[in-house]
Design a protein around this motif. Structure first.
Motif, mmCIF file in Angstrom:
data_model
loop_
_atom_site.group_PDB
_atom_site.id
_atom_site.type_symbol
_atom_site.label_atom_id
_atom_site.label_comp_id
_atom_site.label_asym_id
_atom_site.label_seq_id
_atom_site.Cartn_x
_atom_site.Cartn_y
_atom_site.Cartn_z
ATOM 1 N N LEU A 64 0.668 -1.192 0.117
ATOM 2 C CA LEU A 64 0.023 -0.105 -0.170
ATOM 3 C C LEU A 64 0.684 1.442 0.141
ATOM 4 O O LEU A 64 0.499 2.186 -0.580
ATOM 5 C CB LEU A 64 -0.903 0.005 1.337
ATOM 6 N N TYR A 116 -8.997 0.199 1.339
ATOM 7 C CA TYR A 116 -7.724 0.334 0.733
ATOM 8 C C TYR A 116 -7.099 -1.021 0.205
ATOM 9 O O TYR A 116 -6.090 -0.864 -0.678
ATOM 10 C CB TYR A 116 -6.715 0.551 2.104
ATOM 11 N N TYR A 135 -3.350 4.758 0.192
ATOM 12 C CA TYR A 135 -3.029 4.618 1.741
ATOM 13 C C TYR A 135 -2.405 5.746 2.304
ATOM 14 O O TYR A 135 -1.398 6.271 1.420
ATOM 15 C CB TYR A 135 -2.063 3.308 1.857
#
Length: 88
Positions: free
Chosen positions: A25, A56, A80
């Protein structure tokens, strides 16, 4: 070498370990995590559900990978956020 491959990827499919999730992320890569349902204290499911509810990533079990890949819109995932150094 792994980080180079990860950085060049357009989609990452990973186990649901915290390190794998955050590393992917932070590189702003769309992520599908596959949880290990055989763990006794299944923290992988808890983490995957929490990160998914925030938008996410997507998650599934091994049996659901193909379905999740065909039904998920990875473009709708949120980026993120960067860590807040002031929090430490």
């Amino acid at each position: 070498k792994f980080k180079e491959i990860l950085a060049a990827s357009s989609l990452v499919i990973s186990h649901a370990g915290a390190g794998s999730i955050t590393e992917t992320l932070h590189l702003k890569k769309p992520l599908l995590v596959v949880v290990n349902e055989t763990l006794m204290d299944n923290h992988q499911i808890e983490l995957a559900e929490a990160m998914c509810s925030e938008g996410y990533l997507f998650w599934t079990n091994v049996k659901g990978v193909l379905e999740k890949l065909s039904t998920s819109n990875f473009r709708k995932l949120k980026p993120y956020p960067k860590p807040d150094a002031k929090a430490f």
